[in-house]
Motif scaffolding. Structure first.
Motif, short mmCIF file in Angstrom:
data_model
loop_
_atom_site.label_atom_id
_atom_site.label_comp_id
_atom_site.label_asym_id
_atom_site.label_seq_id
_atom_site.Cartn_x
_atom_site.Cartn_y
_atom_site.Cartn_z
N LYS A 24 0.80 -1.22 0.00
CA LYS A 24 0.00 0.00 0.00
C LYS A 24 0.83 1.27 0.00
CE LYS A 24 -4.44 -1.40 1.79
NZ LYS A 24 -5.46 -1.17 2.80
N ASN B 25 2.00 3.78 -3.21
CA ASN B 25 0.98 4.50 -3.98
C ASN B 25 1.60 5.42 -5.03
OD1 ASN B 25 -1.80 5.34 -4.51
ND2 ASN B 25 -1.17 7.27 -3.57
N CYS C 16 -9.97 8.15 -3.65
CA CYS C 16 -9.51 6.84 -3.21
C CYS C 16 -10.20 5.76 -4.03
CB CYS C 16 -9.82 6.65 -1.73
SG CYS C 16 -9.31 5.05 -1.09
N PHE D 59 -5.32 8.14 -3.88
CA PHE D 59 -4.81 6.83 -3.47
C PHE D 59 -5.44 5.77 -4.36
CE2 PHE D 59 -5.27 2.77 -1.33
CZ PHE D 59 -3.94 2.49 -1.05
N HIS E 153 -5.49 1.62 -4.71
CA HIS E 153 -5.13 0.32 -4.15
C HIS E 153 -4.44 -0.51 -5.22
CE1 HIS E 153 -5.48 -3.60 -2.21
NE2 HIS E 153 -5.74 -2.95 -1.09
#
Length: 190
Positions: free
Chosen positions: A42, A45, A84, A64, A66
């Motif tokens: 993680k 990023n 995100c 962000f 994943h």
């Protein structure tokens, strides 16, 4: 709803609407993401954002993404600051997908910009953009249809199917997704 619908004509049902160059770009991205991003932790990023940028994703600020998020056509994606994209979220970006600042696409949510002209023998591809406003939240395993605009601060409940625009600061849930009255929202929050 977003009005910019694009009809990609095919001569017959099995034909690809994409040029060879576009198909090669999609294939190259799939391999790049698989070998350079899926395995990253993680905190990597910035590396994933770099790879997305190299393939044409428009990135503002620091969203962000994943490592197991999925992108079909990264050059059709816009990610704004602090957006995100969650674990296994799928941005099926045959058309443009724009994720607003601070918006969250939760795990396994599916944003689909493509459908087919089922009333035509060729069943040619039709694309329409999806826009998710700033600070909006799309819950786990929700499905967002082509051409939908999710307003700023809106919430889409888990497993919902969004077939129409969602007004700003509104909460929707269900299949098809419908607005939840304010008193029910408060009851579920406690």
């Amino acid at each position: 709803m977003n009005e910019a619908r694009h009809f990609l004509h095919q001569q017959k049902p099995g034909d690809s609407p994409w040029s060879i160059r576009t198909r090669l770009g999609m294939l190259l991205f799939d391999y790049a993401w698989m070998f350079l991003c899926v395995w990253t932790p993680k905190p990597a990023n910035a590396w994933r954002l770099l790879i997305l940028k190299m393939f044409g994703t428009r990135i503002e600020g620091r969203p962000f993404v994943h490592q197991r998020a999925r992108f079909h056509t990264p050059w059709n994606v816009v990610l704004r600051d602090c957006a995100c994209i969650g674990d296994r979220a799928n941005l099926y970006s045959l058309g443009r997908i724009e994720i607003g600042a601070g918006a969250t696409i939760a795990q396994e949510a599916y944003l689909c910009t493509g459908t087919h002209a089922c009333d035509q023998p060729s069943r040619h591809l039709i694309t329409a953009p999806i826009t998710v406003g700033s600070e909006a939240f799309v819950g786990a395993r929700a499905f967002v249809m082509p051409g939908v605009v999710i307003g700023a601060g809106a919430v889409v409940g888990a497993c919902s199917v969004v077939t129409r625009d969602v007004a700003a600061s509104t909460t929707v849930a269900g299949n098809p997704a419908r607005a939840i009255p304010r008193k029910m929202q408060v009851a579920h929050a406690g």
